[in-house]
Structures are given as structure tokens and as C-alpha cells.
Write an enzyme that holds these catalytic residues in place. Structure first.
Site, PDB file in Angstrom:
ATOM      1  N   CYS A  93       2.267  -3.833   1.064  1.00  0.00           N
ATOM      2  CA  CYS A  93       3.688  -4.082   1.316  1.00  0.00           C
ATOM      3  C   CYS A  93       4.117  -3.482   2.651  1.00  0.00           C
ATOM      4  O   CYS A  93       3.923  -2.291   2.903  1.00  0.00           O
ATOM      5  CB  CYS A  93       4.532  -3.476   0.216  1.00  0.00           C
ATOM      6  N   ILE A  94       4.728  -4.301   3.478  1.00  0.00           N
ATOM      7  CA  ILE A  94       5.072  -3.847   4.837  1.00  0.00           C
ATOM      8  C   ILE A  94       6.127  -2.749   4.839  1.00  0.00           C
ATOM      9  O   ILE A  94       6.006  -1.765   5.581  1.00  0.00           O
ATOM     10  CB  ILE A  94       5.494  -5.042   5.733  1.00  0.00           C
TER      11      ILE A  94
END
Lengths: 130, 136, 102
Positions: A78-79
């Protein structure tokens, strides 16, 4: 059957990422598909290629990378969670003006939408956390 | 399969600020709203503390994200189930929680409460009718 | 329409297992993994709570985690079954949904 796997914890403090690895491996070996493995919260730390555990200890990142290679599975970090915790791929490092990147082979960085999409596309979602 | 609408339940069982789970769960809810699935949120055990009013985080130097729950209605997230027994066990009541509303587009945009207090038994029923249960 | 509930914390440390037991439906299964397997030991102070539920639900403990903690399968509350990771996968496939009590 198609499984989605969510990993919420990092590689060493908690057992979660280790359990997730064994589950994913068993699912693949028993004829199931794994739509995606999504790493969130501290789980993003599984994807750094810069960890150097002692030689007689397991290197969970390498295990995941090898599993992804063997079965061609999608490992997504997840960024938003990654940026908080200092996990960057080459593009992101450039964009943020950082002097290094640390994403391991077999992992990619993407948005939270990939988690929702995994939920929609999988027949079952299994979550490993603390 | 991808056209299918699934029932997503976000289960919140942890208090805010002591760990990041409440905040990062809320981030998933906001992003997930764009996918037009059937979304509900469950608050039980210490998770009920996520919705308390009067949160002031100045002295711990962390962003107070409790106002974000008020925006959920605009994202069409209108079903927030709070477990009655969990409130009681912690000395809380519905009046300790924020008053959250949404505009019901099927009812002339009337403002309606988003929070519904349910019994433990009802919470178990809600959980048992989901396709996807996300817990963090 | 059954659910596989996954619990991973010791019931002596968190209320996760207790909360799970309070929300299960008849026909559901609970899988104890990681530190949650400590709750499977016979004669522990919470064992009665667990035994009570065994009529309406199935409870499994993950063998790898029992072994890692030095708990033999002969030490478990009567009625709790054990499973390996392949069985874990099967449990996920055979229930309509999974719920992790984190």
C-alpha cells in the site's frame, strides 16, 4: 478457488506475515489461485530488500519474493502506508526527492483501491494481523 | 464477477491513537467508497471509542481524525453499527458518541442518523450476512 | 452460510477469543492460530467457556503453532480438532467467509 490475502504486520515483531506466507504457500500447493497479497499497516515492511537478518534466521522477504516468482502472484504494498514508513520504489523516490529506494523484487507499490479490488475479485479474503 | 456488488463490513475493535489501525481503516473506507459496493461499519469492543465526541489530540501531537467520520455520509457510507453491550461495558452511552448523519436521497434528502446501536445478537447477525469482512 | 473465525491472540492476553465466542453462529468454525492456540489447552481457566460452545461450533488449533509452543495434541480440550496449513486452506474454502478477530 480464488483467495485474497491481507497482511497487516511486519516481518519480525509479530507472527502474522509468517503465518500469511505459510497459508499462501499451502493454498497454491493445494490447487487454489491467489488473486493478490496486499500488504498494509506495518505489513509494508515485509517488502524492503534492505533487511539483513542473521544467517541462521528466516528472511521472510526472500521467501515471499521466491513464492511470487514461482507461482506468479501479485504482491502489492500500500502506497500510503509505505510512504509513512519509508518504503519507496524507484519512481516514488524520484518523485519525493529521496536519495534511495528499497522495494524488493516481486513486490510493487500501489493504492488502497487494489485492496478493495482484491476483495471484489476473490472468492475468499483471509486477513493476517495483530 | 467484477460487476457484482458485494457486502463489505469493516470491523473496528480498537481504540484510536494507541495504534494506527483506526486511522488506516478509515482510509480504506474512504477509498473503498468509490467502488460502489454495499458498505457497513461495525464498532464493537474498544472500537466504540473511535466515535466518541470531544477528542482533543493537541497534547499528543497527532492529527485528530474524528471529524472525518462526519464526512462518511457524503461518501454514501451511511450504516455505522455500534454494539450496545460494548458501550455499556466501557461505561459509555450513545450520548458520548458524535451525532453522525447522512442525507437520504431516496427520502427527499432528509437528514438521518448514520449510527445505529445494535445488540450483540444483532451484531452477530450483521456479521453473518456479509461477503467480505475487513478487520485491521 | 457459515463463517470461519480466525483468532491469533492468547485469550489470557486479549478478549479477542471471548468476543469471537460471543458472536459465532451455530455451524461456524473457529481456527486458533499463533498465540491463540494457548487457549486450547485442557484445564485452563477459560476451558469451560470453550467446551460449552463445542456442541454448536467446531474449533480447530493449528498444529504448527501448537508444536512451536511445545503443546502436544494429547493436551487439548476434548473436542478441539487439530489441522495443518492444508487443512487451514480447506477450512477457508469450505466456509462462505472468514473473519479475523484482530
Amino acid at each position: 478457488m480464488k483467495f485474497g490475502v491481507l497482511v497487516n504486520e511486519g516481518p519480525y515483531t509479530h507472527q502474522a506475515a509468517n503465518s500469511a506466507y505459510h497459508f499462501t504457500k499451502a493454498a497454491l500447493e493445494n490447487g487454489h489461485e491467489v488473486e493478490r497479497v496486499f500488504f498494509y499497516h506495518d505489513g509494508v515492511n515485509v517488502g524492503t530488500r534492505l533487511s539483513v537478518p542473521p544467517q541462521d534466521e528466516r528472511n521472510l522477504q526472500k521467501d515471499w519474493t521466491a513464492l511470487a516468482k514461482k507461482h506468479n502472484i501479485d504482491l502489492v504494498i500500500c502506497i500510503a502506508a509505505a510512504q509513512r514508513r519509508g518504503l519507496l520504489d524507484e519512481n516514488e523516490a524520484k518523485r519525493q526527492g529521496k536519495d534511495a529506494n528499497n522495494i524488493a523484487e516481486g513486490f510493487r507499490i500501489s493504492g488502497l483501491g487494489q485492496l478493495i479490488e482484491m476483495g471484489i475479485k476473490s472468492d475468499r479474503l483471509v486477513i493476517f494481523g495483530d | 464477477m467484477s460487476d457484482e456488488v458485494k457486502k463489505f463490513l469493516y470491523v473496528n475493535r480498537k481504540a484510536p491513537y494507541g495504534s494506527i489501525y483506526a486511522l488506516e481503516s478509515l482510509e480504506v473506507v474512504l477509498i473503498g467508497a468509490a467502488f460502489e459496493q454495499e458498505v457497513s461499519l461495525a464498532f464493537l469492543d474498544d472500537g466504540v471509542f473511535q466515535l466518541t465526541k470531544g477528542q482533543d489530540t493537541k497534547e499528543i501531537g497527532v492529527k485528530n481524525f474524528s471529524p472525518t467520520y462526519r464526512a462518511l455520509g457524503d461518501y454514501d457510507v451511511t450504516k455505522l453499527y455500534v454494539e450496545e453491550e460494548s458501550l455499556k461495558e466501557r461505561g459509555l452511552g450513545i450520548d458520548d458518541l458524535q451525532y453522525l448523519t447522512y442525507e437520504d436521497e431516496d427520502d427527499d434528502y432528509k437528514e438521518k442518523p448514520s449510527i445505529k446501536v445494535v445488540s450483540r445478537k444483532e451484531m452477530a447477525d450483521i456479521m453473518a450476512e456479509q461477503d467480505i469482512i475487513l478487520s485491521f | 452460510m457459515s463463517t470461519l473465525h480466525i483468532v491469533n491472540k492468547s485469550p489470557f492476553e486479549t478478549i479477542n477469543l471471548n468476543s469471537c465466542l460471543n458472536h459465532v453462529k451455530e455451524g461456524d468454525s473457529i481456527l486458533l492460530i499463533e498465540d491463540a492456540v494457548l487457549g486450547a489447552l485442557a484445564q485452563n481457566k477459560l476451558a469451560d467457556n470453550i467446551s460449552e460452545k463445542l456442541g454448536e461450533i467446531s474449533i480447530f488449533a493449528l498444529l504448527a503453532d501448537l508444536s512451536a509452543r511445545g503443546i502436544g495434541r494429547d493436551r487439548l480440550i476434548s473436542g478441539i480438532k487439530t489441522t495443518d496449513y492444508a487443512g487451514f486452506v480447506e477450512l477457508v474454502a469450505n466456509n462462505e467467509r472468514t473473519q479475523s478477530w484482530l
